[in-house]
Scaffold this motif. Structure first.
Motif, short mmCIF file in Angstrom:
data_model
loop_
_atom_site.label_atom_id
_atom_site.label_comp_id
_atom_site.label_asym_id
_atom_site.label_seq_id
_atom_site.Cartn_x
_atom_site.Cartn_y
_atom_site.Cartn_z
N GLY A 107 0.78 -1.24 0.00
CA GLY A 107 0.00 0.00 0.00
C GLY A 107 0.81 1.28 0.00
O GLY A 107 0.32 2.32 -0.46
N ASN A 108 2.02 1.24 0.51
CA ASN A 108 2.85 2.45 0.50
C ASN A 108 4.31 2.13 0.17
O ASN A 108 5.23 2.67 0.77
CB ASN A 108 2.72 3.24 1.81
N ALA A 109 4.48 1.30 -0.84
CA ALA A 109 5.82 0.93 -1.30
C ALA A 109 6.50 2.17 -1.90
O ALA A 109 5.90 2.87 -2.70
CB ALA A 109 5.74 -0.18 -2.34
N PRO A 110 7.75 2.43 -1.52
CA PRO A 110 8.43 3.67 -1.94
C PRO A 110 9.09 3.58 -3.32
O PRO A 110 10.24 3.98 -3.50
CB PRO A 110 9.48 3.86 -0.85
N VAL A 111 8.35 3.08 -4.32
CA VAL A 111 8.93 2.95 -5.67
C VAL A 111 9.07 4.33 -6.31
O VAL A 111 8.21 5.20 -6.15
CB VAL A 111 8.11 2.01 -6.57
N ALA A 112 10.16 4.51 -7.03
CA ALA A 112 10.45 5.80 -7.66
C ALA A 112 9.94 5.87 -9.10
O ALA A 112 9.81 6.96 -9.65
CB ALA A 112 11.95 6.06 -7.64
#
Length: 136
Positions: A107-112
């Motif tokens: 739900g809040n994966a820090p993918v760029a």
């Protein structure tokens, strides 16, 4: 512009996804947190690329996989990323090409990478609609 075909893979367990921190010497997206994957080789199918890249990047073999979606990613080249979801695998996960690999909440994966964000949203959308995303 030439389109470079790639295969990316979401390893999922519970509500977590495995992401890589790319090394700084990568031509595409250096240093970014991303869904792991790699380029298709000439005359290679998506499934063959998936198997090869899982072994090269993480040292594992998928026991099952499910196609999710394909999205364009303009980086130093125009990539067409074919995303697959993997729930079961054989082997111990290792970081063989990335700086590191770590588990993150889906739900809040820090993918760029925008394409990776869209793929994660599509996974969540299908999981909500189907009750559980699985082999069809």
């Amino acid at each position: 512009m030439e389109v470079h075909q790639c295969v990316s893979f979401l390893l999922v367990t519970s509500d977590q996804v495995l992401l890589e921190t790319r090394t700084m010497d990568k031509a595409s997206d250096p240093g970014m947190i991303a869904i792991p994957g790699g380029h298709m080789e000439t005359d290679e199918t998506q499934k063959q690329t998936l198997a090869r890249e899982l072994e090269e990047e993480l040292g594992i073999r998928a026991l099952n996989s499910q196609y999710l979606c394909s999205l364009y990613h303009p980086t130093s080249e125009l990539q067409l990323l074919h995303y697959y979801v993997i729930f079961e695998w054989h082997g111990e996960i290792q970081s063989l090409e990335a700086e590191s690999v770590n588990w993150y909440p889906i739900g809040n994966a820090p993918v760029a990478v925008e394409a990776d964000r869209l793929a994660l949203k599509e996974y969540q959308r299908l999981a909500a609609v189907l009750g559980k995303f699985s082999d069809c």
